[in-house]
Write a protein that holds these residues in place. Structure first.
Motif, short mmCIF file in Angstrom:
data_model
loop_
_atom_site.label_atom_id
_atom_site.label_comp_id
_atom_site.label_asym_id
_atom_site.label_seq_id
_atom_site.Cartn_x
_atom_site.Cartn_y
_atom_site.Cartn_z
N THR A 175 0.83 -1.21 0.00
CA THR A 175 0.00 0.00 0.00
C THR A 175 0.86 1.26 0.00
N SER A 234 -0.21 5.24 -1.03
CA SER A 234 -1.19 6.17 -1.57
C SER A 234 -0.56 7.21 -2.50
N GLY A 279 -5.97 -1.21 -0.29
CA GLY A 279 -6.42 -0.16 0.61
C GLY A 279 -7.87 0.18 0.35
N ASP A 280 -8.46 0.88 1.31
CA ASP A 280 -9.85 1.32 1.16
C ASP A 280 -9.87 2.72 0.57
N TYR A 304 -6.87 7.18 0.37
CA TYR A 304 -6.63 5.76 0.09
C TYR A 304 -5.84 5.17 1.24
N ALA A 305 -6.37 4.10 1.80
CA ALA A 305 -5.76 3.48 2.98
C ALA A 305 -5.60 4.50 4.10
#
Length: 282
Positions: free
Chosen positions: A45, A47, A78-79, A122-123
């Motif tokens: 991850t 971003s 990631g979310d 993101y994340a």
């Protein structure tokens, strides 16, 4: 990979690069059922590797859906969280994910004219460049633009020409006017506001010949937006010669005089003769 020698083996491995990895399992050199499969290795991850693109990040129109794309292909797992706030408050957001290539399409529809702020996380980390500023304007209708050509009559070199453009009902667009002479050279054009719905356009021809005036509204053509002008040389009235004047004409007898305008320039000759009472003669 580390493999146990027991009948049940636990395989451990550490991927070095992202992307699809093919796994093949055999037992005593024999293929096993379901022993061929592919796993998709994701990047760690990060971003900072998020990439954003799309019209929805640049300009938007009231009550007209728009969108932009969040590309997380190189950003790892990631979310994604997106917040969009307009002049009237927080706007609904619809995120559509494409699992195949780790891309997300973010849809929204502005409800008011004014600035919109877009924040992408993101994340849990804000993407570089946030918040993004988007100007929301009324949708434009170039067919509503009207050109008032009064002021473009008798174009002459060195004479300031001007005309008005009415944009009532045309939306919040951008007026652009170009004037090009016979040789393709652009002229300086100034545009000023008369009032919120009318603008005045001014330019001054520098050379005689054909000129083309082109008017667009937010890059789109408008009705009667192409105007052709035939610019003349300025008149030289000192070159006008009046001769053969009869200084003592007789009542009831036709008389005449000569006006030579051959070197004055192109225009219409008008002669007015008044009698002693100030009344015009036919």
């Amino acid at each position: 990979a580390v493999v146990s020698t027991q009948s049940t083996g636990k395989v451990q491995y550490t991927p070095q690069i992202p992307g699809p990895h093919k796994i093949h399992v055999t037992y005593n050199k024999n293929d096993v059922p379901n022993g061929d499969f592919t796993v998709k290795v994701l990047a760690p991850t990060d971003s900072t590797k998020i990439r954003l693109s799309g019209d929805g990040l640049e300009k938007a129109f009231v009550n007209k859906p728009t969108h932009f794309v969040v590309d997380a292909a190189e950003a790892g797992v990631g979310d994604l969280a997106v917040t969009i706030v307009g002049p009237g408050g927080k706007l609904p957001v619809d995120i559509v994910q494409d699992d195949e290539n780790m891309k997300y399409t973010v849809h929204y529809s502005p409800d008011k004219v004014g600035p919109v702020l877009i924040t992408v996380k993101y994340a849990g980390n804000e993407v570089e460049g946030c918040p993004f500023h988007v100007d929301v304007v009324d949708d434009v209708n170039p067919l509503k633009v009207k050109i008032l050509t009064k002021g473009l009559e008798n174009p002459v070199v060195g004479k300031e020409m001007k005309f008005a453009v009415c944009t009532v009902g045309a939306g919040n667009g951008d007026l652009k006017v170009t004037v090009v002479d016979d040789d393709g050279h652009p002229l300086k054009v100034t545009i000023g506001d008369i009032d919120p719905d009318n603008q005045e356009v001014k330019f001054t021809p520098e050379h005689p010949g054909k000129h083309r005036v082109s008017v667009t509204w937010s890059g789109q053509p408008v009705p009667d937006g192409e105007i052709d002008l035939d610019v003349k040389k300025p008149l030289d009235l000192l070159a006008c010669i009046v001769s053969d004047v009869n200084s003592n004409p007789v009542v009831g007898t036709p008389t005449h005089f000569t006006v030579d305008c051959s070197k004055v320039g192109s225009d219409d000759l008008k002669v007015e003769i008044l009698d002693s009472n100030g009344d015009p003669l036919q």
